[in-house]
Write an enzyme that holds these catalytic residues in place. Structure first.
Site, PDB file in Angstrom:
ATOM      1  N   GLY A   1       0.754  -1.198   0.115  1.00  0.00           N
ATOM      2  CA  GLY A   1       0.071  -0.047  -0.072  1.00  0.00           C
ATOM      3  C   GLY A   1       0.751   1.250   0.031  1.00  0.00           C
ATOM      4  N   SER A   2       2.187   1.260  -0.420  1.00  0.00           N
ATOM      5  CA  SER A   2       2.576   2.473  -0.367  1.00  0.00           C
ATOM      6  C   SER A   2       2.201   3.410  -1.377  1.00  0.00           C
ATOM      7  CB  SER A   2       4.292   2.194  -0.924  1.00  0.00           C
ATOM      8  OG  SER A   2       4.493   1.877  -2.168  1.00  0.00           O
ATOM      9  N   ASN A   3       1.484   2.998  -2.756  1.00  0.00           N
ATOM     10  CA  ASN A   3       0.984   4.042  -3.692  1.00  0.00           C
ATOM     11  C   ASN A   3      -0.199   4.369  -2.693  1.00  0.00           C
ATOM     12  OD1 ASN A   3       2.116   4.123  -6.329  1.00  0.00           O
ATOM     13  ND2 ASN A   3       2.309   1.810  -5.844  1.00  0.00           N
TER      14      ASN A   3
ATOM     15  N   LEU B   1      -4.158  -7.354  -7.170  1.00  0.00           N
ATOM     16  CA  LEU B   1      -3.897  -8.588  -7.835  1.00  0.00           C
ATOM     17  C   LEU B   1      -4.995  -9.422  -8.356  1.00  0.00           C
ATOM     18  CD1 LEU B   1      -0.932  -9.631  -5.875  1.00  0.00           C
ATOM     19  CD2 LEU B   1      -1.147  -8.296  -7.711  1.00  0.00           C
TER      20      LEU B   1
ATOM     21  N   ILE C   1     -10.699  -7.886 -12.252  1.00  0.00           N
ATOM     22  CA  ILE C   1     -11.946  -7.103 -12.094  1.00  0.00           C
ATOM     23  C   ILE C   1     -13.139  -7.934 -12.423  1.00  0.00           C
ATOM     24  CG2 ILE C   1     -13.239  -5.058 -12.207  1.00  0.00           C
ATOM     25  CD1 ILE C   1     -11.147  -4.722 -10.130  1.00  0.00           C
TER      26      ILE C   1
ATOM     27  N   ASN D   1      -5.749   1.307 -13.406  1.00  0.00           N
ATOM     28  CA  ASN D   1      -4.691   0.399 -12.970  1.00  0.00           C
ATOM     29  C   ASN D   1      -3.484   0.956 -13.013  1.00  0.00           C
ATOM     30  OD1 ASN D   1      -3.575  -1.949 -11.582  1.00  0.00           O
ATOM     31  ND2 ASN D   1      -3.171  -2.639 -13.641  1.00  0.00           N
TER      32      ASN D   1
ATOM     33  N   HIS E   1       0.735  -0.515 -13.790  1.00  0.00           N
ATOM     34  CA  HIS E   1       1.182  -1.701 -13.681  1.00  0.00           C
ATOM     35  C   HIS E   1       2.758  -1.255 -13.883  1.00  0.00           C
ATOM     36  CE1 HIS E   1       2.026  -5.797 -15.261  1.00  0.00           C
ATOM     37  NE2 HIS E   1       2.798  -5.135 -16.255  1.00  0.00           N
TER      38      HIS E   1
ATOM     39  N   GLU F   1       6.397   5.507 -10.002  1.00  0.00           N
ATOM     40  CA  GLU F   1       4.784   5.364  -9.375  1.00  0.00           C
ATOM     41  C   GLU F   1       4.243   6.391  -8.607  1.00  0.00           C
ATOM     42  OE1 GLU F   1       4.508   1.258  -7.995  1.00  0.00           O
ATOM     43  OE2 GLU F   1       4.251   0.398  -9.971  1.00  0.00           O
TER      44      GLU F   1
HETATM   45  C1  GRF Z   1       3.200  -1.571  -7.702  1.00  0.00           C
HETATM   46  O1  GRF Z   1       4.565  -1.658  -8.128  1.00  0.00           O
HETATM   47  C2  GRF Z   1       2.191  -1.510  -8.698  1.00  0.00           C
HETATM   48  O2  GRF Z   1       2.591  -1.080  -9.949  1.00  0.00           O
HETATM   49  C3  GRF Z   1       1.690  -3.057  -8.600  1.00  0.00           C
HETATM   50  O3  GRF Z   1       1.929  -3.457  -7.352  1.00  0.00           O
HETATM   51  C4  GRF Z   1       2.698  -2.651  -6.896  1.00  0.00           C
HETATM   52  C5  GRF Z   1       2.210  -2.016  -5.528  1.00  0.00           C
HETATM   53  O4  GRF Z   1       3.204  -1.517  -4.817  1.00  0.00           O
HETATM   54  N1  GRF Z   1       0.623  -3.346  -9.462  1.00  0.00           N
HETATM   55  P1  GRF Z   1       2.265  -0.747  -2.897  1.00  0.00           P
HETATM   56  O5  GRF Z   1       1.741  -1.788  -2.401  1.00  0.00           O
HETATM   57  O6  GRF Z   1       1.654   0.366  -3.511  1.00  0.00           O
HETATM   58  O7  GRF Z   1       3.935  -0.567  -2.372  1.00  0.00           O
END
Ligand code: GRF
Length: 191
Positions: free
Chosen positions: A14-16, A87, A90, A104, A106, A176
């Site tokens: 969940g870092s994003n 993962l 959908i 999404n 990628h 990202e």
């Molecule tokens: C990211 O590399 C994203 O592109 C992929 O899963 C990863 C998620 O990273 N689909 P995080 O959990 O947000 O750190």
């Protein structure tokens, strides 16, 4: 001012999600309505707890076979559904109800290194094994096939010969974090 609402799906660290939450923290025109996850133990739930973001776990089989998650989403009325490290594929009921509203990210330059099984370290390992000189990110709309929806944005990073898989992964993660929130904002502004 009416705030636009995003719902995030995540399965892992969940870092994003955290990065997106920070980006929109002081922007009242965009709100994170909820984070949904199919993993009870996912670190993203700890992050949501710390950040005071509503989060909900759902069961994978129910997600794929029932309208339970659809009903939750309909209640949340999202302007955009964002898959941030999610993962599962959908299901059609969500695609039907939210056309052009699911995006999404990628961790590679699609159409290369996409499709079933191409996630996380598998992507970066394949990129390294092919001796690619560059990799990057792709932000795209979600359709019924893995990683095949219309591309919204791509960004690249160079791969040095000395870069191992962990370094490639780190470079991609940095991209990202720089691009994803801005692209979300643009998509919402233009919708
Ligand atoms: C990211 O590399 C994203 O592109 C992929 O899963 C990863 C998620 O990273 N689909 P995080 O959990 O947000 O750190």
């Amino acid at each position: 001012m009416v705030s636009k609402r995003i719902v995030l799906f995540a399965s892992g660290s969940g870092s994003n999600v955290e990065n997106i939450a920070h980006y929109f923290k002081n922007k009242p025109n965009i709100t994170i309505a909820m984070v949904l996850t199919n993993k009870k133990e996912a670190h993203v739930l700890d992050r949501c707890n710390r950040l005071n973001i509503s989060a909900m776990y759902f069961n994978k089989a129910a997600f794929l076979k029932t309208d339970g998650v659809l009903r939750v989403l309909q209640g949340l009325e999202p302007d955009l559904i964002v898959l941030a490290g999610f993962l599962l594929k959908i299901p059609q009921n969500l695609l039907d109800h939210f056309p052009n509203k699911i995006i999404n990210i990628h961790p590679a330059l699609l159409p290369k290194y996409g499709g079933k099984g191409m996630y996380g370290h598998h992507v970066h390992e394949a990129v390294k094994a092919q001796g690619e000189k560059e990799t990057g990110i792709t932000i795209h709309y979600v359709n019924e096939n893995y990683d095949e929806g219309a591309i919204i944005h791509q960004a690249k990073t160079e791969i040095l010969e000395s870069d191992g898989v962990a370094t490639i992964a780190q470079k991609v993660h940095e991209l990202e974090h720089i691009h994803f929130p801005k692209v979300i904002e643009e998509v919402l502004t233009n919708s």
